[in-house]
Design an enzyme around this catalytic site. Structure first.
Site, PDB file in Angstrom:
ATOM      1  N   GLY A  29     -53.168  89.326  64.605  1.00  0.00           N
ATOM      2  CA  GLY A  29     -53.494  88.251  65.539  1.00  0.00           C
ATOM      3  C   GLY A  29     -53.316  86.873  64.948  1.00  0.00           C
ATOM      4  O   GLY A  29     -52.686  86.696  63.909  1.00  0.00           O
ATOM      5  N   HIS A  35     -44.552  85.925  64.159  1.00  0.00           N
ATOM      6  CA  HIS A  35     -44.821  87.131  64.967  1.00  0.00           C
ATOM      7  C   HIS A  35     -43.889  87.176  66.190  1.00  0.00           C
ATOM      8  O   HIS A  35     -43.384  88.234  66.558  1.00  0.00           O
ATOM      9  CB  HIS A  35     -46.267  87.137  65.472  1.00  0.00           C
ATOM     10  N   GLN A  59     -58.305  96.318  54.577  1.00  0.00           N
ATOM     11  CA  GLN A  59     -57.252  95.783  53.713  1.00  0.00           C
ATOM     12  C   GLN A  59     -57.659  94.458  53.076  1.00  0.00           C
ATOM     13  O   GLN A  59     -56.889  93.853  52.342  1.00  0.00           O
ATOM     14  CB  GLN A  59     -55.923  95.674  54.442  1.00  0.00           C
ATOM     15  N   GLY A 145     -42.269  91.583  58.849  1.00  0.00           N
ATOM     16  CA  GLY A 145     -41.623  90.377  58.314  1.00  0.00           C
ATOM     17  C   GLY A 145     -41.341  90.518  56.821  1.00  0.00           C
ATOM     18  O   GLY A 145     -42.164  91.064  56.071  1.00  0.00           O
ATOM     19  N   LYS A 147     -41.591  88.233  54.837  1.00  0.00           N
ATOM     20  CA  LYS A 147     -42.579  87.412  54.113  1.00  0.00           C
ATOM     21  C   LYS A 147     -43.516  88.300  53.289  1.00  0.00           C
ATOM     22  O   LYS A 147     -43.915  87.940  52.187  1.00  0.00           O
ATOM     23  CB  LYS A 147     -43.370  86.589  55.127  1.00  0.00           C
ATOM     24  N   ASP A 148     -43.879  89.471  53.847  1.00  0.00           N
ATOM     25  CA  ASP A 148     -44.711  90.426  53.103  1.00  0.00           C
ATOM     26  C   ASP A 148     -43.785  91.477  52.496  1.00  0.00           C
ATOM     27  O   ASP A 148     -43.783  92.648  52.906  1.00  0.00           O
ATOM     28  CB  ASP A 148     -45.740  91.064  54.040  1.00  0.00           C
ATOM     29  N   GLN A 151     -45.259  94.699  51.175  1.00  0.00           N
ATOM     30  CA  GLN A 151     -45.767  95.530  52.277  1.00  0.00           C
ATOM     31  C   GLN A 151     -44.626  96.362  52.867  1.00  0.00           C
ATOM     32  O   GLN A 151     -44.796  97.545  53.174  1.00  0.00           O
ATOM     33  CB  GLN A 151     -46.389  94.614  53.338  1.00  0.00           C
ATOM     34  N   MET A 182     -44.342  80.633  57.464  1.00  0.00           N
ATOM     35  CA  MET A 182     -45.411  80.673  58.468  1.00  0.00           C
ATOM     36  C   MET A 182     -46.385  81.791  58.145  1.00  0.00           C
ATOM     37  O   MET A 182     -45.983  82.889  57.757  1.00  0.00           O
ATOM     38  CB  MET A 182     -44.825  80.873  59.845  1.00  0.00           C
ATOM     39  N   ARG A 185     -52.791  82.129  57.782  1.00  0.00           N
ATOM     40  CA  ARG A 185     -53.707  81.464  56.846  1.00  0.00           C
ATOM     41  C   ARG A 185     -53.420  79.968  56.704  1.00  0.00           C
ATOM     42  O   ARG A 185     -54.255  79.231  56.182  1.00  0.00           O
ATOM     43  CB  ARG A 185     -53.610  82.102  55.458  1.00  0.00           C
TER      44      ARG A 185
HETATM   45  O1  PAF Z   1     -48.887  92.210  57.998  1.00  0.00           O
HETATM   46  C1  PAF Z   1     -49.958  92.320  58.655  1.00  0.00           C
HETATM   47  O2  PAF Z   1     -50.288  91.491  59.522  1.00  0.00           O
HETATM   48  C2  PAF Z   1     -50.873  93.507  58.382  1.00  0.00           C
HETATM   49  O3  PAF Z   1     -50.862  93.864  57.047  1.00  0.00           O
HETATM   50  C3  PAF Z   1     -50.570  94.713  59.271  1.00  0.00           C
HETATM   51  C4  PAF Z   1     -49.186  95.275  58.994  1.00  0.00           C
HETATM   52  C5  PAF Z   1     -50.680  94.333  60.748  1.00  0.00           C
HETATM   53  C6  PAF Z   1     -51.578  95.835  58.992  1.00  0.00           C
HETATM   54  O4  PAF Z   1     -52.882  95.418  59.255  1.00  0.00           O
END
Ligand code: PAF
Length: 282
Positions: A29, A35, A59, A145, A147-148, A151, A182, A185
């Site tokens: 969100g 996004h 997390q 993205g 950006k992560d 992840q 972007m 945070r």
């Molecule tokens: O990248 C994020 O916003 C979060 O780590 C995700 C993938 C929605 C999991 O909570």
């Protein structure tokens, strides 16, 4: 647009049209242009698009970070409605983690370095919730993205290891005009901190320039990034890395590609950014 907080609501709507191809955009969100770019990619490649909005408590290794994480569900829903999203899941924590919840998903090696070293249990939380999102939505494609970057590496490993039947699509980092990546945070940065936050992008760009002009030693690129970050007096470095883009092992010499990545506190806001340099090995 159909919004459900329950799992049964999502499943019923998801399977009402069996033939449709579904794209999923998982989010926490407080949506921004980054996004929305994922939503646009998802629309281009699928018949239907689903979005999840869930600030996943497991997390966050720092309780203050969880408390301070920005939230505005009404605003998010109106943005998604305008973006033509079909289905939104907005579960409460007890829907995702009901009482007596006991199952977690953990990817080993690639989740232990970089973000994983600084934020123990972070990726265990990410992979657990993303596995649940995949099971609930059963999308054909899921959008994340760049950006992560870590992840993406960790989730790709999970998809491979657990045989999830979907394609992960990595989409480019969306930046403000001055280069700041972007992030939800960013709203927590004071005016001064916001100005200094551009040091991450400037450091990455300088390291990429050094690489492009022939500097292949990772230590030189780390030093280039360090020199720029230390000029910002509000900056406190968590890590500066030049690593293999798939194994995430730190490199000495860049043979083909490298992932430059940084985590830096600007005041008390922890920012991350990254850039891939070089050509993939053919
Ligand atoms: O990248 C994020 O916003 C979060 O780590 C995700 C993938 C929605 C999991 O909570």
């Amino acid at each position: 647009m159909n919004v459900f907080s329950t799992i049964s609501g999502i499943r019923q709507y998801r399977w009402a049209d069996h033939a449709a191809m579904w794209g999923l955009v998982p989010t926490m969100g407080y949506l921004h242009e980054g996004h929305l770019s994922l939503v646009r990619y998802a629309h281009q490649e699928n018949d239907r698009v689903g979005v999840s909005i869930f600030v996943n408590p497991i997390q966050f290794n720092n309780p203050n970070d969880l408390t301070n994480y920005p939230r505005d569900l009404d605003r998010d829903l109106s943005i998604l409605e305008q973006a033509g999203v079909d289905l939104v899941w907005t579960p409460s924590p007890d829907v995702v983690y009901p009482p007596n919840y006991q199952t977690f998903v953990e990817v080993e090696k690639v989740s232990k370095v970089l973000e994983g070293a600084s934020r123990p249990s972070h990726f265990r939380g990410v992979t657990t919730v993303v596995a649940k999102l995949f099971n609930v939505f059963q999308p054909h494609r899921a959008y994340f993205g760049q950006k992560d970057a870590q992840q993406v590496v960790v989730i790709k490993q999970m998809i491979h290891d657990l045989n999830f039947n979907l394609e992960l699509i990595t989409c480019p980092t969306i930046r403000e005009t001055d280069g700041l990546a972007m992030s939800s945070r960013n709203v927590r940065l004071s005016a001064n901190a916001r100005q200094q936050a551009t040091c991450l992008y400037r450091a990455l760009t300088a390291a990429k320039c050094a690489f492009d002009s022939g500097h292949k030693k990772a230590a030189e690129l780390r030093a280039t990034m360090l020199a720029i970050i230390t000029q910002a007096n509000l900056a406190r470095i968590d890590y500066i890395s030049v690593a293999h883009p798939e194994t995430l092992a730190e490199l000495e010499i860049i043979e083909n590609q490298a992932l430059l990545s940084l985590a830096v506190f600007i005041d008390d806001v922890r920012l991350i950014d990254n850039m891939i340099i070089g050509e993939p090995c053919s």
